[in-house]
Design an enzyme around this catalytic site. Sequence first.
Site, PDB file in Angstrom:
ATOM      1  N   ASP A   1       0.853  -1.183   0.000  1.00 47.23           N
ATOM      2  CA  ASP A   1       0.000   0.000   0.000  1.00 47.23           C
ATOM      3  C   ASP A   1       0.897   1.244   0.000  1.00 47.23           C
ATOM      4  O   ASP A   1       1.889   1.291   0.736  1.00 47.23           O
ATOM      5  CB  ASP A   1      -0.887  -0.005   1.250  1.00 47.23           C
ATOM      6  CG  ASP A   1      -1.906   1.127   1.231  1.00 47.23           C
ATOM      7  OD1 ASP A   1      -2.993   0.907   0.674  1.00 47.23           O
ATOM      8  OD2 ASP A   1      -1.601   2.203   1.767  1.00 47.23           O
ATOM      9  N   ASN A  15      -2.634  12.778  -3.105  1.00 48.58           N
ATOM     10  CA  ASN A  15      -3.620  13.277  -4.080  1.00 48.58           C
ATOM     11  C   ASN A  15      -4.112  14.669  -3.703  1.00 48.58           C
ATOM     12  O   ASN A  15      -4.260  15.546  -4.567  1.00 48.58           O
ATOM     13  CB  ASN A  15      -4.804  12.311  -4.174  1.00 48.58           C
ATOM     14  CG  ASN A  15      -4.605  11.232  -5.230  1.00 48.58           C
ATOM     15  OD1 ASN A  15      -3.863  11.428  -6.181  1.00 48.58           O
ATOM     16  ND2 ASN A  15      -5.249  10.098  -5.043  1.00 48.58           N
ATOM     17  N   HIS A  23      -5.007  14.801  -8.601  1.00 46.36           N
ATOM     18  CA  HIS A  23      -5.248  13.419  -9.046  1.00 46.36           C
ATOM     19  C   HIS A  23      -4.408  13.033 -10.256  1.00 46.36           C
ATOM     20  O   HIS A  23      -4.056  11.860 -10.426  1.00 46.36           O
ATOM     21  CB  HIS A  23      -6.735  13.216  -9.329  1.00 46.36           C
ATOM     22  CG  HIS A  23      -7.573  13.188  -8.086  1.00 46.36           C
ATOM     23  ND1 HIS A  23      -7.637  12.094  -7.267  1.00 46.36           N
ATOM     24  CD2 HIS A  23      -8.355  14.140  -7.498  1.00 46.36           C
ATOM     25  CE1 HIS A  23      -8.430  12.337  -6.230  1.00 46.36           C
ATOM     26  NE2 HIS A  23      -8.879  13.582  -6.346  1.00 46.36           N
ATOM     27  N   ASP A  72      -2.140   9.777 -10.340  1.00 49.08           N
ATOM     28  CA  ASP A  72      -2.112   8.716 -11.365  1.00 49.08           C
ATOM     29  C   ASP A  72      -0.685   8.426 -11.810  1.00 49.08           C
ATOM     30  O   ASP A  72      -0.292   7.264 -11.991  1.00 49.08           O
ATOM     31  CB  ASP A  72      -2.954   9.141 -12.572  1.00 49.08           C
ATOM     32  CG  ASP A  72      -4.448   9.098 -12.290  1.00 49.08           C
ATOM     33  OD1 ASP A  72      -4.839   8.516 -11.257  1.00 49.08           O
ATOM     34  OD2 ASP A  72      -5.221   9.646 -13.111  1.00 49.08           O
ATOM     35  N   GLU A 101      -4.668   2.294  -4.232  1.00 44.84           N
ATOM     36  CA  GLU A 101      -3.204   2.407  -4.137  1.00 44.84           C
ATOM     37  C   GLU A 101      -2.569   1.122  -3.616  1.00 44.84           C
ATOM     38  O   GLU A 101      -1.416   1.113  -3.187  1.00 44.84           O
ATOM     39  CB  GLU A 101      -2.821   3.577  -3.226  1.00 44.84           C
ATOM     40  CG  GLU A 101      -3.177   3.421  -1.773  1.00 44.84           C
ATOM     41  CD  GLU A 101      -4.568   3.932  -1.424  1.00 44.84           C
ATOM     42  OE1 GLU A 101      -4.781   4.296  -0.261  1.00 44.84           O
ATOM     43  OE2 GLU A 101      -5.440   3.967  -2.316  1.00 44.84           O
TER      44      GLU A 101
END
Length: 335
Positions: free
Chosen positions: A202, A210, A215, A219, A246
Amino acid sequence: MNSLINLLIVDDRHENLLTLESLLDHPDFNIIKADSGSQALEKMLENDIALILLDVFMPDMNGYETAELMRSNKRTKHIPIIFVTAELAERDHIFKGYDAGAVDYLMKPIAPQVLQSKVGIFLEIHRQKLELEKKTRELNAKVRELEELQQQLKEKNKQLKTISTIDALTGIYNRRYFNEMIEMEWSRSKRNGSLLSLILMDIDHFKTYNDTYGHSAGDNALKAVAKAISIPLKRKIDTIARYGGEEFIAILPEIGQEGVLELGKKMMESVRNMKLEHKGSPVKDYLTISMGIHSVVPDDNINSIDVINAADKALYLAKDSGRDCIIVYNKKDGL
């Protein structure tokens, strides 16, 4: 418009050739004449002949000899021959003619109706043969077309399968593929009595990442992490997938706790080495990951879901322990 049908008439006497030509006059026929066996063989090689009317007795090379030479040539061996011979004097030679390749005989003097009837029969057979060849070519073309379509369909199915098993953002396998592979590897390891390990990962404080960078940057970070954790995996039997959000997960067959722990450290180091800025993280000022590991030899008392849950518990403890670390599942420790 249909092509003319080539008829070859062979006789050493010019008047006989003219007689046959006049009797066979038809808009569908192309009459080709030869006055010797050698000339007839040349005409056969130059033209696509449907039927030959061949005089038996000719100087230099008679009809039988001509027919035998025809049968020795791949191109001309299957052309039907009607021998033309004297009605009585040459009747004893009929069987010799059939041995040489004749399909029928015409007796002199030639009766026009008999000639036209016999020629008509063989030309009808020729038309049927051409039609069959045409249908065969059409069928072969259809078969090739179907084979091409089948190959295209196979490629499309392959592409669809790839699309359905690859995570669109990161380019690694998705959870659907992981679900398929964990069951396959579980069954194989159970059958072989071999170790199977999982690493559940994770990204630390990814929501904060973010919120801080947007965002689009998030990505890009997911793609970078996916690439980084894939680098240490050198074996074809290893599987790395995006598990959700994630989270990432690795299936590592035939490797025990020590080996998978070492591999996990390399994956973490690969992510650290990116030095991807993360000012909002209380752990480091760059992006890090946490890991939960579990290794097991599958048996009838557990299933693949149990192993995933165990790795998830270890990951939860890694997060609870300050993140940027690895925790190995240990049932004795109450994990």
